[in-house]
Design a protein around this motif. Sequence first.
Motif, PDB file in Angstrom:
ATOM      1  N   LEU A  69      -5.696 -23.691 -15.870  1.00  0.00           N
ATOM      2  CA  LEU A  69      -6.157 -22.545 -16.639  1.00  0.00           C
ATOM      3  C   LEU A  69      -6.106 -22.875 -18.120  1.00  0.00           C
ATOM      4  CD1 LEU A  69      -4.334 -19.570 -14.867  1.00  0.00           C
ATOM      5  CD2 LEU A  69      -6.684 -20.336 -14.531  1.00  0.00           C
ATOM      6  N   ILE A  70      -7.151 -22.473 -18.841  1.00  0.00           N
ATOM      7  CA  ILE A  70      -7.190 -22.640 -20.289  1.00  0.00           C
ATOM      8  C   ILE A  70      -7.202 -21.244 -20.906  1.00  0.00           C
ATOM      9  CG2 ILE A  70      -8.465 -23.570 -22.253  1.00  0.00           C
ATOM     10  CD1 ILE A  70      -7.797 -25.881 -20.685  1.00  0.00           C
ATOM     11  N   PRO A  71      -6.047 -20.714 -21.287  1.00  0.00           N
ATOM     12  CA  PRO A  71      -6.014 -19.406 -21.945  1.00  0.00           C
ATOM     13  C   PRO A  71      -6.130 -19.550 -23.461  1.00  0.00           C
ATOM     14  CG  PRO A  71      -3.784 -20.086 -21.405  1.00  0.00           C
ATOM     15  CD  PRO A  71      -4.694 -21.217 -20.973  1.00  0.00           C
ATOM     16  N   SER A  72      -6.727 -18.560 -24.098  1.00  0.00           N
ATOM     17  CA  SER A  72      -6.821 -18.578 -25.557  1.00  0.00           C
ATOM     18  C   SER A  72      -5.440 -18.632 -26.195  1.00  0.00           C
ATOM     19  CB  SER A  72      -7.586 -17.346 -26.057  1.00  0.00           C
ATOM     20  OG  SER A  72      -8.915 -17.350 -25.574  1.00  0.00           O
ATOM     21  N   LYS A  73      -4.451 -18.021 -25.543  1.00  0.00           N
ATOM     22  CA  LYS A  73      -3.105 -17.985 -26.110  1.00  0.00           C
ATOM     23  C   LYS A  73      -2.426 -19.351 -26.099  1.00  0.00           C
ATOM     24  CE  LYS A  73      -0.660 -16.644 -21.855  1.00  0.00           C
ATOM     25  NZ  LYS A  73       0.214 -15.624 -21.233  1.00  0.00           N
ATOM     26  N   ASN A  74      -3.026 -20.343 -25.450  1.00  0.00           N
ATOM     27  CA  ASN A  74      -2.477 -21.693 -25.519  1.00  0.00           C
ATOM     28  C   ASN A  74      -2.424 -22.168 -26.962  1.00  0.00           C
ATOM     29  OD1 ASN A  74      -1.535 -24.168 -24.131  1.00  0.00           O
ATOM     30  ND2 ASN A  74      -3.417 -25.063 -24.931  1.00  0.00           N
ATOM     31  N   TRP A  75      -3.406 -21.703 -27.783  1.00  0.00           N
ATOM     32  CA  TRP A  75      -3.473 -22.133 -29.189  1.00  0.00           C
ATOM     33  C   TRP A  75      -3.124 -21.024 -30.169  1.00  0.00           C
ATOM     34  CZ3 TRP A  75      -7.030 -23.951 -25.546  1.00  0.00           C
ATOM     35  CH2 TRP A  75      -6.925 -25.323 -25.272  1.00  0.00           C
ATOM     36  N   ASP A  76      -3.057 -19.792 -29.704  1.00  0.00           N
ATOM     37  CA  ASP A  76      -2.610 -18.688 -30.547  1.00  0.00           C
ATOM     38  C   ASP A  76      -1.987 -17.637 -29.637  1.00  0.00           C
ATOM     39  OD1 ASP A  76      -2.156 -16.539 -32.213  1.00  0.00           O
ATOM     40  OD2 ASP A  76      -4.107 -16.638 -33.202  1.00  0.00           O
ATOM     41  N   SER A  77      -0.691 -17.465 -29.731  1.00  0.00           N
ATOM     42  CA  SER A  77       0.035 -16.572 -28.833  1.00  0.00           C
ATOM     43  C   SER A  77      -0.413 -15.119 -28.946  1.00  0.00           C
ATOM     44  CB  SER A  77       1.549 -16.659 -29.106  1.00  0.00           C
ATOM     45  OG  SER A  77       1.837 -16.311 -30.448  1.00  0.00           O
ATOM     46  N   LYS A  78      -1.108 -14.767 -30.040  1.00  0.00           N
ATOM     47  CA  LYS A  78      -1.580 -13.399 -30.211  1.00  0.00           C
ATOM     48  C   LYS A  78      -2.857 -13.118 -29.427  1.00  0.00           C
ATOM     49  CE  LYS A  78       0.442 -12.860 -34.825  1.00  0.00           C
ATOM     50  NZ  LYS A  78       0.164 -12.581 -36.259  1.00  0.00           N
ATOM     51  N   LEU A  79      -3.526 -14.177 -28.973  1.00  0.00           N
ATOM     52  CA  LEU A  79      -4.764 -14.010 -28.199  1.00  0.00           C
ATOM     53  C   LEU A  79      -4.415 -14.006 -26.716  1.00  0.00           C
ATOM     54  CD1 LEU A  79      -7.079 -16.476 -30.153  1.00  0.00           C
ATOM     55  CD2 LEU A  79      -6.895 -14.000 -30.442  1.00  0.00           C
ATOM     56  N   LYS A  80      -4.369 -12.840 -26.131  1.00  0.00           N
ATOM     57  CA  LYS A  80      -3.863 -12.715 -24.766  1.00  0.00           C
ATOM     58  C   LYS A  80      -4.954 -12.284 -23.794  1.00  0.00           C
ATOM     59  CE  LYS A  80       0.791 -11.605 -26.387  1.00  0.00           C
ATOM     60  NZ  LYS A  80       1.919 -10.640 -26.369  1.00  0.00           N
ATOM     61  N   ASN A 190      -5.750 -19.571 -36.243  1.00  0.00           N
ATOM     62  CA  ASN A 190      -4.813 -20.446 -35.532  1.00  0.00           C
ATOM     63  C   ASN A 190      -5.461 -21.103 -34.337  1.00  0.00           C
ATOM     64  OD1 ASN A 190      -2.641 -20.082 -37.245  1.00  0.00           O
ATOM     65  ND2 ASN A 190      -1.771 -18.389 -36.074  1.00  0.00           N
ATOM     66  N   TYR A 191      -6.285 -20.361 -33.638  1.00  0.00           N
ATOM     67  CA  TYR A 191      -6.993 -20.903 -32.477  1.00  0.00           C
ATOM     68  C   TYR A 191      -7.833 -22.111 -32.882  1.00  0.00           C
ATOM     69  CZ  TYR A 191     -10.328 -21.076 -28.565  1.00  0.00           C
ATOM     70  OH  TYR A 191     -11.121 -21.482 -27.506  1.00  0.00           O
ATOM     71  N   PHE A 192      -8.666 -21.946 -33.899  1.00  0.00           N
ATOM     72  CA  PHE A 192      -9.544 -23.036 -34.323  1.00  0.00           C
ATOM     73  C   PHE A 192      -8.742 -24.214 -34.878  1.00  0.00           C
ATOM     74  CE2 PHE A 192     -12.692 -19.521 -34.585  1.00  0.00           C
ATOM     75  CZ  PHE A 192     -13.664 -20.071 -33.761  1.00  0.00           C
ATOM     76  N   GLU A 193      -7.719 -23.932 -35.661  1.00  0.00           N
ATOM     77  CA  GLU A 193      -6.935 -25.013 -36.256  1.00  0.00           C
ATOM     78  C   GLU A 193      -6.191 -25.808 -35.186  1.00  0.00           C
ATOM     79  OE1 GLU A 193      -5.994 -23.333 -40.758  1.00  0.00           O
ATOM     80  OE2 GLU A 193      -4.521 -23.000 -39.161  1.00  0.00           O
ATOM     81  N   ASN A 194      -5.527 -25.107 -34.259  1.00  0.00           N
ATOM     82  CA  ASN A 194      -4.712 -25.801 -33.263  1.00  0.00           C
ATOM     83  C   ASN A 194      -5.552 -26.526 -32.219  1.00  0.00           C
ATOM     84  OD1 ASN A 194      -2.274 -25.018 -34.431  1.00  0.00           O
ATOM     85  ND2 ASN A 194      -2.189 -23.113 -33.280  1.00  0.00           N
TER      86      ASN A 194
END
Length: 335
Positions: A69-80, A190-194
């Motif tokens: 699974l690839i969740p958005s929160k993998n790179w930003d914990s606020k994106l759930k 954070n998503y894009f940066e990480n």
Amino acid sequence: MKNDYIIKRITNLEISDFQNLIKKHWVKRNHIFSKKKDVVNFYYNFRNNKNTNILGLYKKNKLCSVMGLIPSKNWDSKLKRDYFIAFLLKSKSVNDSTFNFLNYIYKKINPNFLAVSGINMETSGKIFERLGAIQIFSHYYILNPNIKSKLTKNLKYSKLKNFNNSLKILISNKIIKMPFSKFKPKKSKNYFENKYLKNPYYNYYIMNFFNSNKLVFFFVFRQIQIKKLKRKILRVIDFQGDIPKKASIIKPISEYLIENNIEYLDMMCHGFPKKSLEDLGFLLKKKNQKIPDHFEPFTGRDAELNFSIMINKYKRNIILLKGDGDQDRLNLPRN
């Protein structure tokens, strides 16, 4: 399958079990996951949590099947609660596990959004067809007008639009600003940066577009070099912002391709209004045209990527690009 199994997230300490399953049962030998634990951790446990984002099916305490699974929160914990299914693998001791994994996701995770891209129609196609229609990504391109094509066939040159509104372009290796975007699944700085700018395997860049000095949208892209053919391309992987009406990028993109001796720029996507992209200067790939997709290793085969959306609580303004999920993931080890 009888209910003699359990499904849970694989822990960090169980990644070696996952790698052994890959070695024994993946169709193609020497899969990157079987060799590189750091690759597994980056895409499935970026935040170094105890549990990874890989679901494991266990029978008698033995790992028999896995789903990534690839969740958005993998790179930003606020994106759930936004998820992409990445891969599915089972041992011979399991007849089928797709339904069991999906049942777990629906009941235990309960995502707002669930999709999969790059579906293996032979193994899982029928199940995904039942849960959501299988579609094909639209493939858009802008061709360098000053170079003879080696990688593509029958592509056309974009015509310079008669709009006064030609957007200005700026290439950067950081997020200058996050333009407003109505599109879902939601993404953050954070998503894009990480996911991209801190990616240890690929060099991603930001292609910013300005309208009257206002940043209106950006592309995340990377350059791909095919050394044996002495060719370079640009592939758009992700997007943030909104596309203004009657705005063209064909002039600055063409100039950039010519200046850097790049054959073309392409983008595989879903959800953008066709007219908006064509106004920008993109052309939609047709059936008699060819644009390659696989570069690790380079096969030269024409690109076609399928996807399915199974859960969508947002309903509107959904866009997908190749960067969603794991379709732009490292396949060959770096030297």
